[in-house]
Design a protein around this motif. Sequence first.
Motif, PDB file in Angstrom:
ATOM      1  N   VAL A 139     -11.705  35.601  -8.993  1.00 27.46           N
ATOM      2  CA  VAL A 139     -13.577  34.532  -9.665  1.00 27.46           C
ATOM      3  C   VAL A 139     -14.206  35.870 -10.975  1.00 27.46           C
ATOM      4  N   PRO A 140     -13.696  35.436 -11.943  1.00 28.86           N
ATOM      5  CA  PRO A 140     -13.995  36.666 -13.250  1.00 28.86           C
ATOM      6  C   PRO A 140     -15.783  37.120 -12.673  1.00 28.86           C
ATOM      7  N   LYS A 141     -16.032  38.016 -13.803  1.00 25.97           N
ATOM      8  CA  LYS A 141     -17.791  38.403 -13.437  1.00 25.97           C
ATOM      9  C   LYS A 141     -18.455  37.541 -13.627  1.00 25.97           C
ATOM     10  N   VAL A 163      -9.184  34.815  -2.437  1.00 29.97           N
ATOM     11  CA  VAL A 163      -9.267  33.631  -2.014  1.00 29.97           C
ATOM     12  C   VAL A 163      -8.729  32.981  -3.765  1.00 29.97           C
ATOM     13  N   ARG A 164      -7.851  32.261  -3.979  1.00 34.30           N
ATOM     14  CA  ARG A 164      -7.297  31.826  -5.764  1.00 34.30           C
ATOM     15  C   ARG A 164      -8.328  30.183  -5.703  1.00 34.30           C
ATOM     16  N   ILE A 165      -8.645  30.527  -7.042  1.00 37.27           N
ATOM     17  CA  ILE A 165      -9.883  29.282  -7.431  1.00 37.27           C
ATOM     18  C   ILE A 165      -9.475  28.934  -9.024  1.00 37.27           C
ATOM     19  N   THR A 166      -8.532  29.640  -9.585  1.00 37.44           N
ATOM     20  CA  THR A 166      -8.497  28.911 -10.877  1.00 37.44           C
ATOM     21  C   THR A 166      -6.957  28.375 -10.498  1.00 37.44           C
ATOM     22  N   LEU A 221       1.470  -0.883  -0.083  1.00 35.22           N
ATOM     23  CA  LEU A 221       0.160  -0.071  -0.330  1.00 35.22           C
ATOM     24  C   LEU A 221       1.039   1.694   0.261  1.00 35.22           C
ATOM     25  N   ILE A 222       0.885   2.173  -0.869  1.00 37.54           N
ATOM     26  CA  ILE A 222       1.198   3.427  -1.270  1.00 37.54           C
ATOM     27  C   ILE A 222      -0.042   4.364   0.281  1.00 37.54           C
ATOM     28  N   LEU A 223       0.916   5.192   0.764  1.00 35.13           N
ATOM     29  CA  LEU A 223       0.774   6.267   1.525  1.00 35.13           C
ATOM     30  C   LEU A 223       0.608   7.486   1.081  1.00 35.13           C
ATOM     31  N   SER A 224       0.220   8.447   0.911  1.00 37.54           N
ATOM     32  CA  SER A 224       0.609  10.157   0.448  1.00 37.54           C
ATOM     33  C   SER A 224       0.161  11.168   1.295  1.00 37.54           C
ATOM     34  N   LEU A 225       1.045  11.291   1.776  1.00 36.31           N
ATOM     35  CA  LEU A 225       0.705  13.259   2.343  1.00 36.31           C
ATOM     36  C   LEU A 225       0.881  14.312   1.044  1.00 36.31           C
ATOM     37  N   ASN A 226      -0.304  14.282   2.033  1.00 36.16           N
ATOM     38  CA  ASN A 226      -0.621  15.969   1.039  1.00 36.16           C
ATOM     39  C   ASN A 226      -1.422  17.287   1.484  1.00 36.16           C
ATOM     40  N   ALA A 227      -0.777  18.885   0.334  1.00 35.00           N
ATOM     41  CA  ALA A 227      -1.112  20.224   1.186  1.00 35.00           C
ATOM     42  C   ALA A 227      -1.575  20.401  -0.293  1.00 35.00           C
ATOM     43  N   SER A 228      -2.137  19.967  -1.431  1.00 32.12           N
ATOM     44  CA  SER A 228      -2.699  20.434  -2.468  1.00 32.12           C
ATOM     45  C   SER A 228      -3.539  21.282  -2.471  1.00 32.12           C
ATOM     46  N   PRO A 229      -3.252  22.707  -2.808  1.00 32.35           N
ATOM     47  CA  PRO A 229      -4.646  23.190  -2.884  1.00 32.35           C
ATOM     48  C   PRO A 229      -5.024  23.829  -3.992  1.00 32.35           C
ATOM     49  N   PHE A 230      -6.417  23.641  -3.527  1.00 31.52           N
ATOM     50  CA  PHE A 230      -7.205  24.059  -4.779  1.00 31.52           C
ATOM     51  C   PHE A 230      -7.910  24.984  -5.757  1.00 31.52           C
ATOM     52  N   HIS A 231      -8.358  24.346  -6.576  1.00 27.07           N
ATOM     53  CA  HIS A 231      -8.631  25.178  -7.698  1.00 27.07           C
ATOM     54  C   HIS A 231      -9.641  24.604  -8.238  1.00 27.07           C
ATOM     55  N   LYS A 232     -10.781  24.911  -9.364  1.00 26.62           N
ATOM     56  CA  LYS A 232     -12.091  24.397  -9.410  1.00 26.62           C
ATOM     57  C   LYS A 232     -11.676  23.385 -10.290  1.00 26.62           C
ATOM     58  N   LEU A 257     -19.206  22.383  -9.523  1.00 27.59           N
ATOM     59  CA  LEU A 257     -18.607  23.595  -9.951  1.00 27.59           C
ATOM     60  C   LEU A 257     -19.183  25.271  -8.915  1.00 27.59           C
ATOM     61  N   HIS A 258     -20.124  24.972  -8.992  1.00 30.35           N
ATOM     62  CA  HIS A 258     -20.483  26.421  -7.871  1.00 30.35           C
ATOM     63  C   HIS A 258     -20.175  25.652  -6.434  1.00 30.35           C
ATOM     64  N   SER A 259     -20.901  24.313  -6.147  1.00 29.83           N
ATOM     65  CA  SER A 259     -20.341  24.226  -4.049  1.00 29.83           C
ATOM     66  C   SER A 259     -19.172  24.423  -3.780  1.00 29.83           C
ATOM     67  N   ARG A 260     -18.290  23.594  -5.159  1.00 29.92           N
ATOM     68  CA  ARG A 260     -17.182  23.560  -5.083  1.00 29.92           C
ATOM     69  C   ARG A 260     -16.496  24.811  -4.730  1.00 29.92           C
ATOM     70  N   VAL A 261     -16.771  25.714  -5.979  1.00 24.58           N
ATOM     71  CA  VAL A 261     -16.033  27.568  -5.603  1.00 24.58           C
ATOM     72  C   VAL A 261     -16.377  28.114  -4.321  1.00 24.58           C
TER      73      VAL A 261
END
Length: 541
Positions: free
Chosen positions: A422-424, A518-521, A168-179, A261-265
């Motif tokens: 966030v684009p208009k 907030v960075r989303i893209t 089994l592989i264990l993966s420790l992450n700090a993976s930032p969000f984008h959309k 998309l809209h929920s996660r953003v």
Amino acid sequence: MSAATLNIVMAQINLKVGDIDGNTSLVINAAEQARDLHQADLVVFPELTLCGYPPEDLLLRPSLILRTEQALNRLNAVKGIDIVIGAPGMGAQGLENQAVVLRDGQVKARYAKQHLPNYQVFDEKRYFVPGHQMTTFDCKGVKLALTICEDLWFHEPAMQAREAGADLILSLNASPFHKDKQSVRRETVRQRCQETGLPVLYVNLFGGQDELVFDGGSFAMNGNGRVMACGDYFTETLTPVRFDTETGQFAEEQVTPLLDLHSRVYQALVTGVRDYVNKNGFKGVVLGLSGGIDSALTLAIAVDALGAARVQAVMMPYRYTSEMSLQDAKEEADILGVDYKIMPIEPMFDAFMQTLSGEFADSGRDTTEENLQSRCRGVLLMAISNKKGYMVLTTGNKSEMAVGYATLYGDMCGGYNALKDVPKTLVFELSEYRNSLGYVIPQRVIDRPPSAELAPDQVDEDSLPPYSELDRIIEMYVEEDCSAETIIDEGFDRDTVYRVLRLIDINEFKRRQAVVGVRITPRGFGRDRRYPITNGWRPGV
């Protein structure tokens, strides 16, 4: 529990960068819960758990390693469970991004991250030296391999794990969000599983850190690429998973579907605001409520993040402010139940104009007077912030920030901007989405043409292309690095493209002075896109 089962907990927790003592206390509490409530044999935490992510130049502090080792010693208090935790540590060649395995106060194993990301928001090569070999350890007869975040974006570490005989592989992450990141992560890990036939346990960080948001969504994936269990998105959670030691696969658990998309953003924006305000110790927030869609959406985000009692909205009308805007702003404030004040700026504006009358004697009205209105509002908001300990939320969106449709020391005054990336066009969509959860934004605010209301009968499209065109041009130029000619080939008017690209380039000086948000893209302004202010580059082929 069956003897043929390895019980693991994915500890998806919200850490504070630099708070090593506080983070260690969170780890101890989570590990004890994993052991006592979930009967876990093993608990896995995110990348750089002890110092938080990204620690940036805190990694250069001379006492960092001493504090980290003291924190690891504190974990000696937790007995009867294997703890896999991320921490900076010294290796033979220098500072490493490590995964450390502890059991009953003893270090069982250490692993150094092999692939150090150095693109977009990442600059790990500034601080760390890479590792070069796989590390495995045993827990209840299962051979476990360690990887850290970027390692799984390359095939070599996973292949090393297979060659080392790992189960089994264990993966420790700090993976930032984008959309689009949630699906990208799963597809990337699926490739490693299918290449090696090995299951992967992927543990991700949750929480906001300046402009970055970490969305959690930890998951367990079998060797065939099927997700068998996952943690919720945008929340702290201890998620138990069962690994069948006889089949070498995860037993099936309830799986949370990917968010739309809209929920996660929207949840990312709420998380970013909440953690920035709370982790920096502000009592609450104050914002200018104009009656327009950007401030309306920002108000909703602020209330969802902090609660109405910690949010103040201020309408600051001038002679060009419409009655509709006054009505809509009051309705928004009333619906959400926030403290609402009206502070007209005309007396301030007139006082400035009187003082400047000699300087302006031979000049007609232009954008100077428009900017002065905005700066009057900025002065009021910053005064409230200073007096009450409330941070000012700015309300400009990515479309405006791209082309400089904002006023330095005016509507750009503040501490944080939820809509900075966030684009208009997405602002409109998110407003509709928020109303689908509960009506908070008057429909005519969404329907009416956007206007800064700094001049008679002014609308944004007097100065800018339609947002549907503008946002796609910005996306292609900023996020996709397309040339002017490539954008034109998609069907956009040549003069419009050259004008927009020129506006983007010459307004870098404003963005350098803008607040974080907030960075989303995949390519936000700030950490992602670093252009020189002084330069001779011009749009072209």
